[in-house]
Design a protein around this motif. Structure first.
Motif, PDB file in Angstrom:
ATOM      1  N   THR A 108       0.839  -1.205   0.000  1.00 27.66           N
ATOM      2  CA  THR A 108       0.000   0.000   0.000  1.00 27.66           C
ATOM      3  C   THR A 108       0.867   1.246   0.000  1.00 27.66           C
ATOM      4  O   THR A 108       0.559   2.232  -0.695  1.00 27.66           O
ATOM      5  N   VAL A 133      -2.157 -12.077  -5.724  1.00 28.26           N
ATOM      6  CA  VAL A 133      -3.376 -11.398  -6.159  1.00 28.26           C
ATOM      7  C   VAL A 133      -3.864 -10.422  -5.078  1.00 28.26           C
ATOM      8  O   VAL A 133      -4.291  -9.302  -5.383  1.00 28.26           O
ATOM      9  N   LYS A 134      -3.797 -10.834  -3.833  1.00 30.80           N
ATOM     10  CA  LYS A 134      -4.225  -9.967  -2.734  1.00 30.80           C
ATOM     11  C   LYS A 134      -3.447  -8.653  -2.734  1.00 30.80           C
ATOM     12  O   LYS A 134      -4.021  -7.570  -2.560  1.00 30.80           O
ATOM     13  N   TYR A 135      -2.133  -8.729  -2.945  1.00 32.63           N
ATOM     14  CA  TYR A 135      -1.307  -7.521  -2.912  1.00 32.63           C
ATOM     15  C   TYR A 135      -1.507  -6.674  -4.171  1.00 32.63           C
ATOM     16  O   TYR A 135      -1.376  -5.443  -4.126  1.00 32.63           O
ATOM     17  N   TRP A 136      -1.821  -7.311  -5.277  1.00 37.37           N
ATOM     18  CA  TRP A 136      -2.147  -6.568  -6.492  1.00 37.37           C
ATOM     19  C   TRP A 136      -3.401  -5.723  -6.267  1.00 37.37           C
ATOM     20  O   TRP A 136      -3.457  -4.568  -6.682  1.00 37.37           O
ATOM     21  N   ARG A 137      -4.384  -6.285  -5.570  1.00 37.69           N
ATOM     22  CA  ARG A 137      -5.588  -5.505  -5.259  1.00 37.69           C
ATOM     23  C   ARG A 137      -5.243  -4.315  -4.364  1.00 37.69           C
ATOM     24  O   ARG A 137      -5.751  -3.195  -4.573  1.00 37.69           O
ATOM     25  N   LEU A 138      -4.371  -4.518  -3.363  1.00 38.99           N
ATOM     26  CA  LEU A 138      -3.961  -3.416  -2.491  1.00 38.99           C
ATOM     27  C   LEU A 138      -3.251  -2.324  -3.286  1.00 38.99           C
ATOM     28  O   LEU A 138      -3.463  -1.123  -3.046  1.00 38.99           O
ATOM     29  N   LYS A 140      -3.549  -1.594  -6.526  1.00 41.35           N
ATOM     30  CA  LYS A 140      -4.484  -0.850  -7.375  1.00 41.35           C
ATOM     31  C   LYS A 140      -5.345   0.117  -6.555  1.00 41.35           C
ATOM     32  O   LYS A 140      -5.640   1.224  -7.014  1.00 41.35           O
ATOM     33  N   GLU A 141      -5.740  -0.302  -5.361  1.00 40.76           N
ATOM     34  CA  GLU A 141      -6.538   0.591  -4.508  1.00 40.76           C
ATOM     35  C   GLU A 141      -5.734   1.810  -4.071  1.00 40.76           C
ATOM     36  O   GLU A 141      -6.280   2.910  -3.947  1.00 40.76           O
ATOM     37  N   PRO A 144      -5.075   4.368  -7.740  1.00 39.74           N
ATOM     38  CA  PRO A 144      -6.155   4.212  -8.719  1.00 39.74           C
ATOM     39  C   PRO A 144      -5.866   4.995 -10.000  1.00 39.74           C
ATOM     40  O   PRO A 144      -5.247   6.062  -9.973  1.00 39.74           O
ATOM     41  N   TRP A 148      -0.868   0.747 -15.802  1.00 41.72           N
ATOM     42  CA  TRP A 148       0.169  -0.249 -15.546  1.00 41.72           C
ATOM     43  C   TRP A 148       0.588  -0.964 -16.835  1.00 41.72           C
ATOM     44  O   TRP A 148      -0.251  -1.346 -17.643  1.00 41.72           O
TER      45      TRP A 148
END
Length: 395
Positions: A108, A133-138, A140-141, A144, A148
């Motif tokens: 983050t 995948v979890k860290y990729w979501r973090l 992108k959040e 924003p 990429w």
């Protein structure tokens, strides 16, 4: 030993990567790394900053900490690199960068640092192949709207050609690897258990300022497998007289730089005619591949020479041949491109002066066993310099 090079070494690296970015149309790049016992993915961040996380790569996320052992370097054209890490107080005198911040959630934090720059152009993402995948979501959040562009080889394209300072580090590492491999093979040939032989090899590495990921050994009925014991790499059993034995440094890590030589021998040092032919033919494959390597030669052409030699000598197949249909790879801050196999490299890939390589072969003959052999070398304009100099044969 800190592993830190002169400041000019890092400035040259940053400049080359900025040139790669500009050529790819990237305004910025976020380069991820993972350390903490997972040596295999720390290379890009280590190359750019000399940072390596001391956190365990096995920690699970919790309310306080997320993504332990992960770090990132934020690169932007015209700007100094920014290092985002998972530790609150690193040893700054060992780092190549001055812009450093520690966070309980480096993913983050990296996204927010990028967002704060207000970058509108494309941003290279280096590390997508191991970023969960979890860290990729973090990420992108936290950033924003970022455009990429995945580029796994942005840093590797620069890393593959070693500087004179890196070559000197490899030579020193090669001397350490030679001493360690000698002790390993002396033990396996001389009548001690796999574990005892490995203990001597590891002791030499640690006394010399190096570490290792694993030292896989095998003998007897398991000689066609990478290791007798998959978890530890070495078993408690003593090879019987006349058993084929194989020892490998997978890998010695000296101040971040990897070498992975290996040898095959016979316990007791008295091979029969079939065993001797197997080992000598395996060595001949490696020698033939090394002889063909020169700047400008294509990887596919050299790999085909290995294929021809292997077909001439092999009878049957083994676990190692099946999973590694190749004759070596680039090496640096772990394995690097190119992989020297027709199935594992691009048709237009070629060798260049300044590469460091591991050249290897796995040769199986039904009823005899599997031999394996690897040398590490530096490619020069006019020669190939072997830097792991353990005896070729042990009889």
């Amino acid at each position: 030993m800190s592993g830190l090079f002169a400041r000019s070494e890092y400035e040259a690296r940053w400049q080359k990567i900025h040139e790669e970015m500009a050529g790819a149309g990237l305004e910025a790049a976020l380069v991820f790394g993972r350390g903490g016992g997972s040596y295999d993915r720390c290379g890009d961040v280590l190359y750019l900053s000399n940072y390596y996380s001391c956190a365990s790569g096995q920690e699970v996320d919790n309310p306080l900490n997320t993504a332990r052992s992960f770090s990132a370097v934020l690169l932007q054209l015209g700007e100094a690199p920014e290092l985002i890490i998972d530790e609150p107080d690193p040893r700054h005198e060992l780092l190549a960068v001055s812009r450093v911040s520690g966070h309980s959630d480096p993913i983050t934090a990296a996204g927010k640092a990028l967002a704060a720059r207000g970058i509108s152009g494309p941003v290279g993402l280096v590390g997508a192949d191991f970023l969960p995948v979890k860290y990729w979501r973090l990420l992108k959040e936290a950033a924003p709207g970022t455009n990429w562009v995945e580029d796994e080889r942005l840093v590797q394209r620069v890393r593959r050609i070693k500087s004179p300072a890196e070559m000197e580090r490899f030579r020193e590492g090669g001397e350490i690897a030679t001493r360690s491999l000698n002790l390993l093979m002396e033990g396996l040939v001389g009548g001690v258990s796999e574990a005892e032989a490995v203990a001597e090899a590891i002791g030499e590495l640690r006394r010399s300022g190096a570490v290792c990921q694993m030292i896989p050994v095998a003998h007897g009925e398991n000689i066609s497998r990478w290791a007798t014991e998959p978890f530890s790499g070495a078993g408690m059993t003593v090879p019987a007289q006349g058993d084929l034995v194989r020892g490998w440094l997978d890998s010695i890590i000296f101040e971040g730089y990897w070498l992975d030589p290996g040898r095959t021998a016979v316990a007791g040092g008295k091979p029969d005619a079939d065993q001797k032919a197997l080992m000598e033919n395996c060595i001949a494959i490696v020698d033939g591949v090394i002889e063909a390597i020169r700047p400008g030669a294509t990887v596919h052409d050299v790999a085909r020479i290995g294929d021809v030699l292997s077909a001439r000598f092999s009878e049957g197949d083994s676990q190692m041949n099946d999973q590694w249909p190749l004759y070596g790879h680039g090496t640096g801050l772990y394995w690097e491109h190119p992989y020297i196999g027709v199935k594992m490299s691009e048709p237009d890939d070629h060798f260049e002066a300044g590469m460091v390589l591991g050249i290897e072969a796995f040769l199986h003959v039904d009823g005899v066993g599997t031999a394996a052999h690897e040398q590490n070398l530096i490619v020069h304009a006019d020669r190939n310099e072997i830097i792991t100099n353990s005896p070729i044969t042990w009889w």
